[in-house]
Design a protein around this motif. Structure first.
Motif: not given
Length: 325
Positions: A222-229, A271-274, A186-189
């Motif tokens: 949880x970090x979606x493999x750094x997707x958003x960053x 990243x912090x927001x996600x 589970x992550x935001x993405x």
């Protein structure tokens, strides 16, 4: 780092746990010790591993656990650490052949205890499910390990909502220790087309179960493999996804636009927001995070102190499948 007092843990727990899949194998022992030290120095005390970690790329079963065990011995800090590990993972050569008999689970648990150099696990997980095996048998097995003192609590990773609900009901009716937590992807993405069909992602039904029961959630990836960053930095794009094709959906791109807006509004990093989206959930959620260098550990500091307000959470929730859950 923010700490939370939860009944399933013997002491207040950090709002993020440190995932250790690469420690002691892809990451050298010296560097692994440095990463664990840095996580603890920033206030973290929840460390998550698994018997199978080390087997994925280097065929060293228990490689991560053994590294952590040597770190615990060197630092003499076992009592300060909340230790989470997983067993009953299928053989990597036959992922659809379950290993969920009591003998198999107990063998993995005993191997984990030896590797970690401890006589108890704070939170022990079954890494997969066997839907052909009654939940009553599984709960009885785990409750026996609790009675023996080998584990303090137990949980399920990659289990579907109805199976978790059945386990909760059986344990309650049989007056046995209740399942303490769930560990889904589970992550935001949310990711589409996940290659491993034995993995279980958070979905609307599982989300509703957590809300109803207040079951602790410890999401992995949880970090979606750094997707958003990586999207924000220009390191990846739809044309150059670098292995993140499953994340390039219209829904995730809309979430990315909202993250940029909230970042400009609040001053918090994307990243912090996600991660803050997870830690602000209405049920206890302790995302598992990972890092391969010290800069990445330090970058978690903002998320470790972030308290996402209700309006930010609502804005992000509205863009997820759980917005109406």
């Amino acid at each position: 780092m923010i700490l939370r007092s939860l009944p399933i843990f013997r002491k207040p727990v950090s709002i993020m746990g440190f995932g250790t899949v690469s420690l002691g194998t892809e990451i050298s022992e010296r560097d692994s010790f440095a990463l664990l030290d840095a996580f603890v120095e920033m206030g973290g005390n929840l460390i998550d591993t698994a018997r199978v970690y080390g087997d994925f790329a280097h065929f060293i079963p228990g490689g991560s656990e053994e590294c952590i065990g040597r770190w615990l011995a060197a630092r003499k800090n076992r009592s300060e650490i909340l230790l989470s590990t997983k067993g009953a993972h299928p053989d990597l050569r036959s992922m659809h052949t379950p290993r969920m008999s009591k003998a198999e689970i107990e063998s993995d648990l005993n191997d984990s205890l030896r590797a970690l150099g401890t006589d108890y696990i704070d939170l022990y997980w079954l890494h997969r499910d066997d839907e052909n095996r009654p939940v009553a048998e599984i709960v009885e097995t785990l409750a026996d390990f609790v009675r023996q003192g080998k584990i303090l609590n137990y949980g399920f990773s990659n289990w579907k909502g109805p199976r978790i609900e059945a386990a909760l009901s059986y344990a309650q009716e049989a007056h046995l220790p209740l399942p303490a937590a769930d560990q889904p992807q589970w992550s935001l993405a949310l990711q589409e087309n996940v290659a491993d069909d034995t993995l279980v992602q958070m979905d609307a039904g599982l989300y509703a179960l957590h809300r109803k029961t207040n079951l602790v959630c410890m999401p992995y990836s949880s970090q979606a493999r750094g997707f958003f960053l990586k999207l924000a930095s220009g390191e990846i794009s739809k044309e150059h996804p670098k292995g993140r094709q499953g994340f390039f959906t219209e829904a995730n791109l809309a979430i990315f636009e909202e993250l940029k807006r909230l970042s400009n509004q609040t001053g918090a990093g994307i990243g912090a927001l996600a991660l803050g989206f997870l830690t602000a959930q209405p049920f206890p959620t302790l995302p598992l995070v990972s890092a391969s260098n010290l800069d990445q550990v330090r970058a978690l500091g903002e998320a470790a102190e972030l308290r996402l307000d209700a309006s930010c959470l609502q804005a992000l929730m509205a863009l997820t499948p759980f917005g109406q859950a």
